[in-house]
Design an enzyme around this catalytic site. Structure first.
Site, PDB file in Angstrom:
ATOM      1  CG  ASP A 277      -6.441  21.459  36.129  1.00 33.89           C
ATOM      2  OD1 ASP A 277      -6.024  20.801  35.062  1.00 33.89           O
ATOM      3  OD2 ASP A 277      -7.009  22.459  36.082  1.00 33.89           O
ATOM      4  CG  PHE A 278      -6.270  14.649  41.549  1.00 26.61           C
ATOM      5  CD1 PHE A 278      -6.204  15.782  42.430  1.00 26.61           C
ATOM      6  CD2 PHE A 278      -6.216  13.664  41.948  1.00 26.61           C
ATOM      7  CE1 PHE A 278      -6.240  15.496  44.014  1.00 26.61           C
ATOM      8  CE2 PHE A 278      -6.427  13.117  43.256  1.00 26.61           C
ATOM      9  CZ  PHE A 278      -6.517  14.171  44.220  1.00 26.61           C
TER      10      PHE A 278
END
Length: 274
Positions: free
Chosen positions: A168-169
């Site tokens: 979930d960068f």
């Protein structure tokens, strides 16, 4: 039913709380201010012994979600252990994150396990997403902007070399303490690690997904070519490597980010939350 609860050795929580016979249920039921809630997970800010903490509670993903992940060859996140392991990995890499306090897991079956992880409250923070919105009104100095880009690139390089992939960068998962705004750059913390994955070997596919998500989430900042080259220089660590076949990989990342951004814009126009 199997129940495991662990706390770090030097712990800010009082012993009378940590040693309660019903300690797992105590933390699963403790009230607080809800920050995010979905069917299988909730994040709350809680107060204990005059201090604030965050607790993320997992209620079980269910067999349907589990099978859906398995059929699409994805590793499902079934409990808080993912986040606990990722926090420990970041600490080994000396990358700031939300400090671990304790966690608990109850149950054997992956679809119905309940769990929690407690972390310290960092206090008043500013995410890079918050900062990006401010920059649309008041642009930053080039020196400050490039210092942040360099630090994000260094963090990404360290994580991926481990190899640890966030999954979930986005820039909303980088933050710094508001009191440190004047530092050059502020000390960045990496947040929201519940989907993070530690691999035995590096994965180019997961590397691409992380970098594309990061680039997509920063597109409204209107990054210049110089900004992007600054990131690549500090992510790769060697300019010559970009000229030896790596450029195609980074073009593919940009194309993936463009597709994510186009999808995001379509959903935003339709009023659908991402």
């Amino acid at each position: 039913m199997s129940t495991t609860v662990q706390f770090k050795a030097e712990n800010p929580l009082p012993a009378e709380i940590r040693q309660r016979p019903d300690v797992f249920d105590f933390f699963m039921q403790l009230p607080g201010k809800s920050f995010r809630k979905v069917a299988e997970r909730e994040t709350l800010r809680i107060a204990l012994a005059g201090q604030h903490f965050f607790i993320k509670r997992h209620f079980g993903v269910g067999w349907g979600e589990l099978f859906k992940n398995w059929l699409s060859f994805k590793r499902p996140v079934v409990n808080a252990q993912n986040e606990v392991a990722a926090i420990a990995a970041l600490q080994r890499l000396h990358i700031p994150t939300t400090p671990y306090v304790g966690h608990g897991i109850q149950g054997w079956l992956p679809a119905t396990q309940r769990s929690f992880v407690i972390t310290e409250d960092l206090g008043e923070i500013v995410t890079l997403e918050d900062l990006a919105l401010q920059w649309q009104i008041t642009p930053p100095t080039l020196r400050f902007k490039r210092a942040l880009i360099r630090r994000v690139a260094e963090i990404a390089r360290q994580m991926h070399a481990y190899p640890l992939y966030h999954r979930d960068f986005y820039i909303c998962h980088f933050c710094f303490k508001a009191a440190e705004l004047a530092l050059m750059p502020p000390r960045l913390h990496v947040l929201d690690l519940h989907r993070a994955e530690i691999r035995a070997q590096p994965s180019q596919r997961m590397q691409m997904k992380d970098l594309a998500a990061l680039y997509f989430s920063a597109m409204d900042v209107q990054l210049t070519r110089g900004d992007l080259l600054t990131f690549l220089r500090h992510y790769v660590g060697d300019d010559r490597q970009l000229l030896r076949g790596e450029s195609a990989f980074y073009r593919a990342i940009a194309q993936r980010a463009d597709k994510l951004y186009a999808k995001y814009q379509r959903k935003r126009r339709a009023g659908v939350a991402m």
